[in-house]
Motif scaffolding. Structure first.
Motif, PDB file in Angstrom:
ATOM      1  N   TYR A  91       1.818   5.148   0.506  1.00 37.04           N
ATOM      2  CA  TYR A  91       1.510   6.367   1.316  1.00 37.04           C
ATOM      3  C   TYR A  91       2.536   7.580   1.092  1.00 37.04           C
ATOM      4  O   TYR A  91       3.300   7.500   0.211  1.00 37.04           O
ATOM      5  N   GLY A 141       1.144  -4.194  14.355  1.00 39.66           N
ATOM      6  CA  GLY A 141       1.367  -3.027  13.724  1.00 39.66           C
ATOM      7  C   GLY A 141       1.812  -2.034  14.897  1.00 39.66           C
ATOM      8  O   GLY A 141       2.354  -0.912  14.637  1.00 39.66           O
ATOM      9  N   SER A 142       1.501  -2.367  16.279  1.00 39.35           N
ATOM     10  CA  SER A 142       2.038  -1.253  17.421  1.00 39.35           C
ATOM     11  C   SER A 142       3.446  -1.746  17.681  1.00 39.35           C
ATOM     12  O   SER A 142       4.102  -0.790  18.450  1.00 39.35           O
ATOM     13  N   ASN A 164      -0.744  11.379   3.842  1.00 40.45           N
ATOM     14  CA  ASN A 164      -1.318  10.225   4.225  1.00 40.45           C
ATOM     15  C   ASN A 164      -0.506   8.993   4.675  1.00 40.45           C
ATOM     16  O   ASN A 164       0.112   8.469   3.756  1.00 40.45           O
ATOM     17  N   LEU A 165      -0.253   8.835   6.117  1.00 38.42           N
ATOM     18  CA  LEU A 165       0.693   7.751   6.311  1.00 38.42           C
ATOM     19  C   LEU A 165       0.199   6.477   6.475  1.00 38.42           C
ATOM     20  O   LEU A 165       0.756   5.642   6.974  1.00 38.42           O
ATOM     21  N   LEU A 166      -1.021   6.187   6.276  1.00 39.19           N
ATOM     22  CA  LEU A 166      -1.757   5.102   6.794  1.00 39.19           C
ATOM     23  C   LEU A 166      -1.241   3.660   6.113  1.00 39.19           C
ATOM     24  O   LEU A 166      -1.141   2.672   6.542  1.00 39.19           O
ATOM     25  N   GLY A 167      -0.581   3.910   5.049  1.00 42.47           N
ATOM     26  CA  GLY A 167      -0.100   2.963   4.176  1.00 42.47           C
ATOM     27  C   GLY A 167       1.359   2.212   4.956  1.00 42.47           C
ATOM     28  O   GLY A 167       1.437   1.153   4.440  1.00 42.47           O
ATOM     29  N   LYS A 168       1.805   2.916   5.822  1.00 44.52           N
ATOM     30  CA  LYS A 168       2.909   2.687   6.442  1.00 44.52           C
ATOM     31  C   LYS A 168       2.813   1.641   7.436  1.00 44.52           C
ATOM     32  O   LYS A 168       3.648   0.510   7.352  1.00 44.52           O
ATOM     33  N   SER A 169       1.838   1.552   8.068  1.00 44.77           N
ATOM     34  CA  SER A 169       1.317   0.573   8.977  1.00 44.77           C
ATOM     35  C   SER A 169       0.938  -0.795   8.187  1.00 44.77           C
ATOM     36  O   SER A 169       1.559  -1.919   8.724  1.00 44.77           O
ATOM     37  N   THR A 170       0.472  -0.857   6.994  1.00 41.45           N
ATOM     38  CA  THR A 170       0.240  -2.073   6.222  1.00 41.45           C
ATOM     39  C   THR A 170       1.535  -2.633   5.821  1.00 41.45           C
ATOM     40  O   THR A 170       1.897  -3.666   5.766  1.00 41.45           O
ATOM     41  N   GLN A 229       0.839  -1.228  -0.117  1.00 36.85           N
ATOM     42  CA  GLN A 229       0.001   0.043  -0.042  1.00 36.85           C
ATOM     43  C   GLN A 229       0.942   1.332  -0.112  1.00 36.85           C
ATOM     44  O   GLN A 229       1.752   1.374   0.743  1.00 36.85           O
ATOM     45  N   LYS A 232       5.344  12.140  14.783  1.00 31.77           N
ATOM     46  CA  LYS A 232       4.813  12.353  13.446  1.00 31.77           C
ATOM     47  C   LYS A 232       5.031  13.646  12.540  1.00 31.77           C
ATOM     48  O   LYS A 232       5.251  13.803  11.348  1.00 31.77           O
TER      49      LYS A 232
END
Length: 690
Positions: free
Chosen positions: A487, A512-513, A491-497, A485, A664
């Protein structure tokens, strides 16, 4: 059944005329019906005999029956033959009609398939037309600008109108997609007529930069210059600059990467060795950047070789190319703000420009030289660069005459005369002396060029220092093809994926944590094993996982790290050996922290820069002291990282992560920073004020 009806009626008529029972019935005949038919025939026969006897014809009947027995059998036999012949003919007609029906069905199916294929083709053409309509604005912009070059060389317009036309195209860059694409497929005259319809807005954005160079990724790549050219050009265009590239037309070019490759019909002439020589000019678009290729006709063998460098006549080859590039620029009426030249191969453009070309409509143009490949004497690659540099940079003064320069005026200590070998001239020195600004690409704190330290000291006001830039077509998390994904800083959401996918591929606990600390060592960078093992063992936290990629083929290092992997409890250390592009991209994207050997070494792998680009905080394994830049123009990777994150240890970085908001903010700022591009913008801007 409709096709068979006429044949059935024919058979019925034949049977009726011959008083012959039906031999074909479309409906099945049961056993009881057959019995009734036989009884009926017998009854009719008995009735006829009874009538003849009652009339006194019994004897005659018997005699007549005997006399006519032979004739009757012959007649019946003939009738049978005729009937069966007709029946067979009818059968053949039925079969023929059936075949015709089947053929018609097949033809109908074929037409249906052709209709489906036609619809699919129409959809495909429509999709392709949409792609053309939505063509990248940079590509369309450059197609138009390069057509203006063709108009000048073909004599359709003069250099003054060409300059105005280029300005007009740039002013309309925002809505350039509205230009009729069908006109681009026509001749220069039609394109010119359409361009003249554009209203003049009198507006200009950014600077016009032309790279005269010998490599560009993905067309031709030998060293770091290729990705540097592409990455910097794309980054500058993203900031409103107009950037184009001039290259030799090597026979080994990957021309499949060129969009809209086109040969200009008119030849462009350039001076070399006392004569004018014709060159064939090609142009196209690569990665949204306009590219011009120069192909010598008389000296056709110069660039029709297996390798780019490494020939005894390399000085002649690249001197020819440098002069031809300037002749082409002057003839086409281009008026760039900056001519950006690179390394010794095109450094001769500097003295050529100021001694020959500045008064050919280029009075407003300035020269910037970038130097690469000399930042670490410990590197075997840089040793090769220094050796190659020594062979090609130093030439007899008379070589300058080949491209129209005066050796007597240039063979001086303050110009091209070599600092250590006064009988020779140094081409790279000439580039430094005759350039308005010089950018030294460096990952090393030394920031020097072997043998040219005195020249750099004299011209220190010209110097800028920049880290090697990244090829944004390969190293950008927003478009990286290796990530599950994408990122971005927005938009940083894809970094966790990406983190979870990295854990899955390497067999780590998927969470993910959990904090992931990455580490990538190149084949030539030294690995400080003890320091690396020390920070791993000192991190006594179950919520930290380590991923280490070792490209170094030293088996001792690999064995030592694999033993350390077995020692770590919970399986929180994974060691990856060898080069795996997919995993390396995942490590940059999925890690929170990246441990680097230090921020100065490793010019090839560029681990700190890639980490910043992917929102991963770099820290040093073995921090170097006393090398923090003090020059006001130095904008090195180390200075930026230290200013943003401080000189953090791993424990300090883990503590900073606890403040999620601050963490962040810092990684977003790091992702948005393009150190290499920013240094060049500063250099270009300072040039225009000269």
């Amino acid at each position: 059944s409709l096709a068979l009806s006429p044949a059935i009626r024919t058979l019925e008529k034949m049977q009726s005329a011959a008083n012959f029972p039906r031999i074909w019935n479309p409906s099945p005949i049961g056993s009881s019906s057959k019995v009734q038919l036989v009884n009926l025939k017998q009854h009719r026969k008995a009735h006829a005999l009874h009538c003849l006897r009652s009339e006194g014809h019994e004897e005659k009947l018997e005699n007549s029956s005997e006399d006519k027995l032979g004739v009757s059998s012959v007649v019946k036999e003939d009738k049978h033959k005729d009937i069966w012949n007709l029946f067979r003919e009818a059968q053949q007609n039925i079969l023929y009609l059936n075949k015709q029906r089947l053929a018609a069905v097949e033809e109908l199916e074929k037409l249906k398939n052709e209709k489906v294929e036609l619809l699919e083709r129409l959809n495909q053409l429509e999709a392709e037309s949409q792609i053309v309509i939505k063509k990248d604005k940079s590509s369309l912009l450059w197609e138009l600008l390069l057509r203006v070059d063709s108009m000048v060389l073909n004599g359709l317009i003069g250099t003054e109108e060409a300059s105005s036309m280029r300005q007009l195209v740039r002013e309309h860059q925002a809505n350039i997609s509205e230009f009729p694409l069908d006109v681009l497929q026509q001749g220069d005259a039609q394109v010119l007529a359409e361009l003249r319809q554009l209203p003049n807005r009198g507006k200009r954005n950014g600077l016009h930069v032309i790279h005269i160079c010998t490599e560009m990724d993905p067309l031709v790549s030998v060293g770091p210059l290729a990705s540097y050219i592409t990455g910097l050009s794309c980054a500058l265009q993203g900031k409103g600059y107009l950037v184009e590239v001039i290259l030799p037309k090597y026979s080994t070019l990957d021309l499949d990467e060129v969009e809209g490759l086109r040969e200009i019909e008119a030849d462009a002439y350039s001076y070399f060795n006392g004569q004018l020589h014709a060159n064939r000019i090609w142009n196209g678009v690569v990665s949204g950047v306009g590219v011009t290729f120069i192909q010598p006709l008389y000296y056709s063998s110069m660039f029709s070789r297996d390798k780019v460098y490494g020939y005894p006549d390399d000085v002649d080859r690249f001197a020819y190319f440098s002069r031809a590039s300037l002749d082409y620029i002057a003839k086409s009426g281009k008026q760039p703000d900056v001519l950006h030249i690179h390394n010794w191969q095109t450094a001769i453009v500097g003295p050529l420009f100021w001694d020959v070309f500045v008064n050919q409509g280029l009075e407003g143009t300035r020269i910037l030289l970038s130097c690469q490949g000399f930042d670490s004497k410990a590197s075997y690659l840089c040793f090769f660069s220094f050796f190659f540099f020594s062979l090609c940079c130093l030439v007899p003064p008379e070589k300058l005459e080949l491209c129209g320069l005066d050796p007597a005026s240039l063979h001086r200590a303050d110009r091209l005369q070599d600092n250590t070998n006064p009988q020779m001239v140094n081409l790279l020195k000439g580039g430094i002396v005759y350039s308005n600004k010089v950018v030294i690409m460096s990952s090393s704190p030394s920031k020097s060029i072997p043998g040219l330290e005195p020249t750099l000291a004299v011209h220190k006001e010209k110097l800028f220092f920049a880290p090697y830039g990244l090829d944004n077509s390969k190293w950008d998390p927003s478009i990286d093809v290796y990530l599950p994904q994408n990122y971005s800083a927005e938009n940083l959401l894809g970094k966790s994926t990406c983190k979870v996918e990295l854990q899955r591929q390497l067999g780590l606990v998927e969470n993910g944590s959990v904090t992931i600390v990455g580490c990538i060592f190149s084949e030539i960078s030294g690995v400080d094993l003890e320091s690396l093992k020390s920070i791993i063992r000192s991190t006594k936290k179950n919520d930290v996982q380590f991923v280490i990629m070792i490209m170094n083929e030293d088996q001792m290092i690999i064995n030592e790290m694999e033993r350390t992997q077995d020692e770590i409890e919970g399986g929180n250390l994974k060691v990856v050996t060898g080069s795996n592009e997919v995993v390396s991209h995942l490590i940059y994207a999925g890690s929170d922290i990246m441990v680097c050997l230090n921020f100065f070494q490793d010019p090839l792998l560029q681990v700190p820069l890639k980490a910043l680009k992917y929102g991963t905080v770099p820290i040093e394994l073995t921090p170097q002291t006393g090398h923090v830049g003090t020059h006001e123009q130095e904008a090195t990777t180390a200075n930026f990282i230290n200013s943003l994150f401080g000189r953090m240890s791993l424990d300090q970085a883990l503590d900073l992560m606890k403040d999620g908001r601050l963490w962040k903010l810092k990684i977003v700022e790091a992702m948005e920073k393009d150190l290499c591009c920013d240094v060049h913008i500063s250099a270009y801007t300072s040039i225009k004020s000269l």
